[in-house]
Design a protein around this motif. Structure first.
Motif, short mmCIF file in Angstrom:
data_model
loop_
_atom_site.label_atom_id
_atom_site.label_comp_id
_atom_site.label_asym_id
_atom_site.label_seq_id
_atom_site.Cartn_x
_atom_site.Cartn_y
_atom_site.Cartn_z
N HIS A 10 0.79 -1.24 -0.22
CA HIS A 10 -0.17 -0.09 -0.03
C HIS A 10 0.82 1.29 0.00
O HIS A 10 2.13 1.26 0.23
CB HIS A 10 -1.04 -0.10 1.03
CG HIS A 10 -0.19 0.04 2.47
ND1 HIS A 10 0.35 -1.04 3.30
CD2 HIS A 10 0.01 1.19 3.29
CE1 HIS A 10 1.01 -0.61 4.06
NE2 HIS A 10 0.65 0.57 4.52
N ILE A 11 -0.01 2.37 -0.17
CA ILE A 11 0.85 3.82 -0.23
C ILE A 11 0.06 4.45 0.83
O ILE A 11 -1.16 4.71 0.60
CB ILE A 11 0.89 4.34 -1.64
CG1 ILE A 11 1.57 3.68 -2.62
CG2 ILE A 11 1.30 5.80 -1.69
CD1 ILE A 11 1.32 3.74 -3.99
N VAL A 59 -1.18 11.04 -7.59
CA VAL A 59 0.19 10.71 -8.28
C VAL A 59 0.25 9.43 -8.47
O VAL A 59 1.16 8.81 -9.35
CB VAL A 59 1.11 11.48 -7.97
CG1 VAL A 59 1.08 12.96 -8.03
CG2 VAL A 59 1.70 11.07 -6.44
N GLU A 60 -0.65 8.54 -7.90
CA GLU A 60 -0.34 7.12 -7.90
C GLU A 60 -1.82 6.37 -8.45
O GLU A 60 -2.79 7.27 -8.51
CB GLU A 60 -0.16 6.52 -6.63
CG GLU A 60 0.85 6.93 -5.91
CD GLU A 60 2.38 6.40 -6.47
OE1 GLU A 60 2.41 5.46 -7.33
OE2 GLU A 60 3.41 7.31 -6.23
N GLU A 61 -1.80 5.22 -8.73
CA GLU A 61 -2.90 4.45 -9.02
C GLU A 61 -3.30 3.36 -8.27
O GLU A 61 -2.10 2.77 -7.50
CB GLU A 61 -2.94 3.93 -10.34
CG GLU A 61 -1.93 3.24 -10.78
CD GLU A 61 -1.85 2.67 -12.48
OE1 GLU A 61 -1.72 1.57 -12.59
OE2 GLU A 61 -2.09 3.37 -12.95
N GLY A 62 -4.52 3.02 -8.11
CA GLY A 62 -4.76 1.80 -7.18
C GLY A 62 -6.18 2.06 -6.60
O GLY A 62 -6.93 2.38 -7.64
N TYR A 63 -6.42 1.66 -5.45
CA TYR A 63 -7.74 1.62 -4.78
C TYR A 63 -7.87 2.12 -3.55
O TYR A 63 -6.70 1.91 -2.69
CB TYR A 63 -8.44 0.21 -4.78
CG TYR A 63 -8.67 -0.32 -6.00
CD1 TYR A 63 -9.83 -0.19 -6.55
CD2 TYR A 63 -7.86 -1.29 -6.66
CE1 TYR A 63 -10.18 -1.11 -7.80
CE2 TYR A 63 -7.90 -1.73 -7.90
CZ TYR A 63 -9.21 -1.55 -8.47
OH TYR A 63 -9.36 -2.25 -9.50
N LEU A 81 -1.02 11.37 8.23
CA LEU A 81 -1.51 10.35 7.53
C LEU A 81 -3.21 10.53 7.33
O LEU A 81 -3.71 10.89 8.33
CB LEU A 81 -1.35 9.00 8.01
CG LEU A 81 -2.24 7.75 7.49
CD1 LEU A 81 -1.72 7.57 6.09
CD2 LEU A 81 -2.06 6.71 8.51
N VAL A 82 -3.85 10.65 6.20
CA VAL A 82 -5.10 10.73 5.87
C VAL A 82 -6.04 9.61 5.12
O VAL A 82 -7.13 9.58 5.51
CB VAL A 82 -5.50 12.05 5.11
CG1 VAL A 82 -5.06 13.50 5.94
CG2 VAL A 82 -4.78 12.33 3.89
N ALA A 83 -5.22 8.86 4.44
CA ALA A 83 -5.56 7.83 3.72
C ALA A 83 -4.76 6.69 3.33
O ALA A 83 -3.42 7.00 3.22
CB ALA A 83 -6.49 8.46 2.45
N VAL A 84 -5.24 5.64 2.83
CA VAL A 84 -4.23 4.67 2.23
C VAL A 84 -4.80 4.24 0.99
O VAL A 84 -6.09 3.91 0.59
CB VAL A 84 -4.12 3.42 3.45
CG1 VAL A 84 -3.53 2.20 2.64
CG2 VAL A 84 -3.49 3.84 4.57
N LEU A 85 -3.84 4.05 -0.03
CA LEU A 85 -4.18 3.48 -1.34
C LEU A 85 -3.56 1.93 -1.47
O LEU A 85 -2.31 1.72 -0.99
CB LEU A 85 -3.64 4.61 -2.33
CG LEU A 85 -4.10 4.59 -3.71
CD1 LEU A 85 -5.62 4.76 -3.97
CD2 LEU A 85 -3.02 5.40 -4.43
N CYS A 86 -4.22 1.13 -2.05
CA CYS A 86 -3.65 -0.12 -2.12
C CYS A 86 -3.75 -0.52 -3.73
O CYS A 86 -4.29 0.07 -4.48
CB CYS A 86 -4.31 -1.18 -1.38
SG CYS A 86 -5.87 -1.58 -1.73
N GLU A 87 -2.65 -1.52 -4.07
CA GLU A 87 -2.69 -1.88 -5.56
C GLU A 87 -3.80 -2.60 -5.88
O GLU A 87 -4.07 -2.52 -7.12
CB GLU A 87 -1.42 -2.93 -5.38
CG GLU A 87 -0.12 -1.95 -5.08
CD GLU A 87 1.24 -2.94 -5.07
OE1 GLU A 87 0.92 -4.07 -5.34
OE2 GLU A 87 2.06 -2.46 -4.96
N GLU A 88 -4.39 -3.51 -5.13
CA GLU A 88 -5.54 -4.60 -5.72
C GLU A 88 -6.75 -4.35 -5.13
O GLU A 88 -6.75 -4.08 -3.83
CB GLU A 88 -4.99 -5.98 -5.47
CG GLU A 88 -3.68 -6.25 -5.85
CD GLU A 88 -3.42 -6.60 -7.45
OE1 GLU A 88 -4.58 -7.01 -7.91
OE2 GLU A 88 -2.73 -6.20 -8.06
N GLU A 89 -7.74 -4.40 -5.79
CA GLU A 89 -9.19 -4.15 -5.15
C GLU A 89 -9.26 -5.05 -4.11
O GLU A 89 -10.07 -4.73 -3.08
CB GLU A 89 -10.06 -4.13 -6.36
CG GLU A 89 -11.68 -4.03 -5.96
CD GLU A 89 -12.61 -3.99 -7.00
OE1 GLU A 89 -13.71 -3.55 -6.96
OE2 GLU A 89 -12.23 -4.63 -8.08
#
Length: 96
Positions: A10-11, A59-63, A81-89
């Motif tokens: 995750h990002i 600036v990233e892609e993901g979910y 920290l306000v949110a998390v983006l992950c690679e896979e649904e």
């Protein structure tokens, strides 16, 4: 205590500095919801600075896996920290 090793790849999305003088901001409103797919360039949220309301673009892609600070969050320091983006649904539910 939870460590980052327990989560899938995750990002972290931290409050950005959207102007040279910005030290904190307000989350005016999220444009994406938890579980939504995000592409680079998509608007994640509108952030209020001391001078304007600015669109925060990914600036990233993901979910978008988890939103920690909801609409209306005030005086959020840059870098928080306000949110998390992950690679896979399929990973979205792992960030509950």
């Amino acid at each position: 205590v939870t460590t980052t090793e327990e989560y899938p790849p995750h990002i972290t999305l931290d409050m950005p500095s959207l102007s040279p003088t910005m030290s904190q901001g307000n989350i005016a409103g999220w444009k994406k919801a938890e579980g939504d797919q995000v592409a680079a360039g998509d608007v994640l949220a509108e952030v209020e600075t001391d001078k304007a309301t600015i669109e925060w673009e990914s600036v990233e892609e993901g979910y978008l896996a988890k939103i920690f600070l909801q609409d209306g969050a005030k005086d959020v320091p840059v870098g928080t920290l306000v949110a998390v983006l992950c690679e896979e649904e399929g990973y979205v539910g792992k960030f509950e």
